[in-house]
Design an enzyme around this catalytic site. Structure first.
Site, short mmCIF file in Angstrom:
data_model
loop_
_atom_site.label_atom_id
_atom_site.label_comp_id
_atom_site.label_asym_id
_atom_site.label_seq_id
_atom_site.Cartn_x
_atom_site.Cartn_y
_atom_site.Cartn_z
N SER A 117 1.06 -1.17 -0.01
CA SER A 117 -0.17 0.14 0.13
C SER A 117 0.84 1.22 0.09
O SER A 117 0.28 2.57 0.00
CB SER A 117 -0.98 -0.09 0.99
OG SER A 117 -0.18 -0.13 2.22
N HIS A 138 -3.01 -3.55 -5.45
CA HIS A 138 -3.43 -3.20 -4.07
C HIS A 138 -5.15 -3.28 -3.79
O HIS A 138 -5.77 -2.54 -4.46
CB HIS A 138 -2.97 -1.60 -4.12
CG HIS A 138 -3.25 -1.02 -2.81
ND1 HIS A 138 -3.44 0.33 -2.42
CD2 HIS A 138 -3.44 -1.34 -1.54
CE1 HIS A 138 -3.47 0.74 -1.22
NE2 HIS A 138 -3.59 -0.47 -0.71
N GLU A 150 -6.35 -1.35 -6.94
CA GLU A 150 -5.60 -0.53 -7.83
C GLU A 150 -4.25 -1.27 -8.53
O GLU A 150 -3.79 -2.15 -7.76
CB GLU A 150 -4.85 0.48 -7.04
CG GLU A 150 -5.61 1.57 -6.54
CD GLU A 150 -4.90 2.44 -5.64
OE1 GLU A 150 -5.19 3.69 -5.45
OE2 GLU A 150 -3.73 2.03 -4.75
#
Length: 515
Positions: A117, A138, A150
């Site tokens: 992250s 992510h 993501e």
């Protein structure tokens, strides 16, 4: 697809549940065998709950559980493994060690994905013999419910891998956004606009945390105010993310951290998990205290300043009509009487500017012009304001309109732009800076923010509701009045205001003109 997940903590087990429920075979591994057992039990209980609530059939539950394969050795050979998703602790050396062992154990055809992250995907990939096989994937916690992922290509990632990961994510029912490998990626980066500006407002003693949170919820329509959010996430976590992103973008003023957070973190005022943060929790206390009752004289007449500005004209008429419908006497003379409280609808400029025009400084107050998402109005007072007159102005603004329900009224210190406008401007500006740097497509920015952060609109769409011209006027006024470069207008807003384009319009790029 056969997927190996390394790391059976909260994220790993969530990803395992998500992938197995979508029909993929999932090998779940961890250096702690008991963690795998606990994770499998947890996933089974979550699927049982889904069956009980009618969201999954018993047969689908059994099939999903059957697709979960506990793996005693994370580094075991796996000739059929097509994808590895790493979900171990957020440490570069640890992740490098994990992928180094996997690279030796698995075939070169297996794609590697890291659920980092905050770490650079490129730096993780650079530790591999073949850095082209790794990308970021992510997820957000809880994975089955947070329906956004993501996809983050590293500098060396093979071009076909982002498309493969996007197809996987969307095939499993989530939405995928492709994001550049930059500090905070997209969602964490975009989220800095709200919290950094909230902290700046507190630094300047514009309002207390509870008042800022009320305005964020009831004017902007956020589900949770920024200080409530920091208490939920943990100030230690939030402060670390703010510092990391600010440093990663080479001390960009728009992302500047607050001097308020280091001491609070050191003191253990982290939020809910330590029972004290911006608010107290436990022992009968939970979150903000109730706001103060309205005590002033709501019968005082009102002189409403009409500046004739495009930014405030519609609100001036709307407010005058609402107050008159509630029985308030609106003065129509050229100057206010000795009894009237003077209300100045402000857009980007402080009420002190109206005082400079000869209005009675002790009775002149600002009023927020953004349309409220709930029943709240905001009154801004200057240092010269009379406290009794301010209480009366608050009582006047609290008076009900046609439906009989009174308004809540927040009282804040006069500041350029007001609380809600500054919060909104910062959210929009950070989103626009992401777009103008081509870190993500405009549509992906808005999708990721609304899905990942729960905002009522993405930053570009939110700014477009206001309009590029009005947003530019607000940002210019904030910058000129404060002199703080954090408020400088973004190129994205400036260009679109000049060209008549929507803030959500990606525009024409040089690459578009070459094909």
């Amino acid at each position: 697809m056969r997927i190996r997940i390394v790391g059976a903590g909260a994220m790993g087990r969530g990803i395992a549940q998500w992938a197995a429920s979508a029909g993929h075979t999932v090998e779940l591994a961890d250096v702690r065998p008991e963690a795998v057992r606990e994770a499998l039990g947890f996933v089974a209980s979550m699927l049982d709950r889904a069956v009980a609530k009618g969201r999954m059939s018993a047969a689908d539950r059994e099939a999903s559980v059957a697709r979960l394969v506990p793996l005693a050795d994370p580094w075991a050979a796996g000739p059929d493994v097509e994808l590895v998703i790493e979900a171990v602790r957020e440490d570069l050396e640890t992740k490098a060690e994990v992928f180094g062992k996997l690279e030796r154990a698995l075939p070169a055809s297996a794609v590697f994905a890291t659920n980092t992250s905050s770490l650079s995907v490129t730096r993780i990939a650079a530790t591999l013999q073949d850095p082209t096989r790794l990308a970021g994937l992510h997820f957000f916690n809880p994975v089955p419910l947070m329906r956004i992922v993501e996809v983050v290509p590293g500098a060396a990632t093979r071009p076909e891998i982002p498309a493969l990961l996007t197809a996987l994510v969307e095939g499993c029912g989530h939405r995928a956004v492709t994001v550049a490998d930059t500090p905070g990626f997209l969602v964490n980066h975009a989220g800095r606009g709200l919290v950094t500006e909230a902290l700046a407002l507190l630094e300047e003693s514009v309002a207390e945390p509870a008042e800022i949170d009320r305005i964020a919820r009831d004017v902007l329509g956020l589900r949770m105010g920024p200080f409530e959010l920091m208490d939920l996430t943990g100030l230690d976590v939030t402060a670390a993310v703010i510092d990391s992103i600010w440093q990663g973008f080479r001390h960009e003023d728009r992302l500047r951290p607050s001097f308020l957070t280091p001491n609070r973190v050191a003191a253990g005022l982290h939020g809910r998990k330590t029972s004290r943060g911006w608010y107290a929790y436990g022992n009968g206390a939970s979150g903000p205290a109730p706001e103060s009752p309205v005590t002033g004289d709501g019968e005082r007449p009102v002189f409403l300043v009409r500046g004739g500005r495009r930014e405030t004209a519609a609100y001036e008429e709307e407010l005058a009509g609402a107050l008159e419908a509630a029985g308030v006497r609106i003065e129509r003379d050229a100057r206010p009487s000795a009894e009237a409280v003077v209300l100045v609808p402000v857009w980007g400029t402080a009420v002190s500017a109206a005082v400079a025009d000869g209005l009675p400084r002790e009775r002149t107050f600002g009023v927020e012009v953004l349309p409220a998402a709930g029943r709240r109005r905001v009154l801004a007072v200057t240092a010269a304001g009379d406290a009794t007159a301010a209480r009366d102005a608050r009582a006047v603004l609290a008076r009900a309109s046609g439906d009989g329900e009174p308004y809540a009224v927040s009282v804040v210190r006069d500041t350029a732009g007001s609380v809600a406008q500054r919060l909104l401007s910062s959210v929009v500006a950070v989103g626009c800076s992401i777009a103008e740097r081509s870190l993500a497509a405009p549509a992906d920015i808005d999708l990721a923010v609304t899905t990942g952060l729960g905002y009522p609109a993405g930053p570009l769409a939110w700014g477009e509701r206001v309009g590029a011209v009005r947003m530019l006027a607000l940002q210019r006024a904030l910058h000129a009045t404060t002199g703080d470069p954090r408020h400088r207008p973004t190129r994205w807003v400036t260009e679109r205001a000049a060209l008549g384009l929507a803030l959500t319009d990606p525009g024409t790029s040089p690459a578009d003109c070459l094909g």
